[in-house]
Design a protein around this motif. Sequence first.
Motif, short mmCIF file in Angstrom:
data_model
loop_
_atom_site.label_atom_id
_atom_site.label_comp_id
_atom_site.label_asym_id
_atom_site.label_seq_id
_atom_site.Cartn_x
_atom_site.Cartn_y
_atom_site.Cartn_z
N SER A 220 0.99 -0.92 0.43
CA SER A 220 0.02 -0.05 0.22
C SER A 220 0.85 1.22 -0.10
O SER A 220 1.71 1.59 1.33
N THR A 222 1.52 4.62 1.12
CA THR A 222 0.76 5.60 1.30
C THR A 222 1.98 7.37 2.07
O THR A 222 1.07 8.12 2.28
N VAL A 242 -4.53 4.83 -4.21
CA VAL A 242 -5.66 5.95 -4.09
C VAL A 242 -5.03 6.74 -4.96
O VAL A 242 -4.31 7.53 -4.77
N ASP A 268 -11.77 -1.15 -6.49
CA ASP A 268 -12.92 -0.48 -6.30
C ASP A 268 -14.42 -1.05 -7.28
O ASP A 268 -15.09 -2.06 -5.93
N LEU A 288 -7.36 2.57 -6.22
CA LEU A 288 -8.66 3.11 -5.79
C LEU A 288 -8.73 4.49 -5.21
O LEU A 288 -7.65 5.02 -6.11
N ARG A 289 -10.24 4.50 -5.52
CA ARG A 289 -10.49 6.61 -5.34
C ARG A 289 -10.85 6.16 -3.33
O ARG A 289 -10.98 5.63 -3.16
N PHE A 290 -10.10 7.72 -3.81
CA PHE A 290 -10.38 8.11 -2.41
C PHE A 290 -11.43 8.29 -1.36
O PHE A 290 -13.04 8.96 -2.43
N LYS A 291 -11.40 7.85 -0.19
CA LYS A 291 -13.65 8.04 -0.42
C LYS A 291 -13.12 8.93 0.98
O LYS A 291 -11.80 9.51 2.59
N VAL A 314 -2.03 10.25 -1.80
CA VAL A 314 -3.38 10.10 -3.08
C VAL A 314 -3.00 10.18 -3.99
O VAL A 314 -1.85 11.36 -3.60
#
Length: 317
Positions: A220, A222, A242, A268, A288-291, A314
């Motif tokens: 991941s 980040t 993301v 997603d 992945l899209r930012f939540k 992101v």
Amino acid sequence: MIKIDFNKQLTNNIYDLDNIVYNGIKVLSMNKAELKRVFKDYNFTTLLSKSNPKLEKNKKELNLYSIGLSIAPHVLNNNKNNNIIYDVCTNSTKSCRSNCVIWQAGNPAYIPAKRKAMLNRKNMFTSNPSLFMACLIRSIELESYYSIKNKLIMTYRGNISQDIKWESIQVIYNNKSTTMINIIDAFIQSTKLDNIDNVSYDYTKHYTRKQNKNYHLAYSVTDNDINKSLIAIKNGLDLAIVFDTPRNKELPKTYKLGNKVLQVFDGDKNDFIAENRTKLNKPSIRGLRFKYKASHNKAMRIKSLDNAIKQGFVKQA
């Protein structure tokens, strides 16, 4: 307050699961009702997650019956009388912790109960690892029986909210020395149908881990340290990134990191990051899209996204 790297503790020991007994019953022979009585003593109802929205997408999109384990992340705990805290996400970043979807997200009405169960599972794991892992193995075994009976293909995600190195935990099982992930993989593979590659999988912040044939991992991303991603790629890990891509918009098809250009797949749509490992046979990216938090208004969402981009949590598509 003493902070302990729980992964280090787990990987520095060998756990004999064959001889774990609770209330006079051998744990590896327990039925579901007997396991539930153990969990009740630790103040939670179920050990494995099945209704997690991300896992449910695997069933909808890929027809995979997915189960997983979720405990309280990083150093969160509810043991107020102990001066020891256990870190189960030792490589986590500040942005990772502040944007932890599993801890933060969900229906507000259910969040307190969800968090309490995650904290109590963690308390059981850290206070009695052998008992916890024996219960975990037996629970997965019973789920495999259920899957076979109902002709379901089972997958397993061992770290929904934490970052445990299951492939490095040495145990004694059926009088043999092995690892936790090898036992789990045997039960997973017992449910295999056709040519579906239903391997166990997880996201991780430990970019130095090696890709495992029995346990598919994605690093991941980040932060803004590209070297970590390049090391992860060299180790055969996929990446999870993301993006600032809005909901219902297409993610980029490829993304460049250093001199590497990797194909991007929409993470997603489902949670099964091992979906393409046999097709590509090389690392790729789960996009992945930012939540956003449900309570945020437009201005707060813009600020939240800007901060996440600055932190490297992101990436801009």
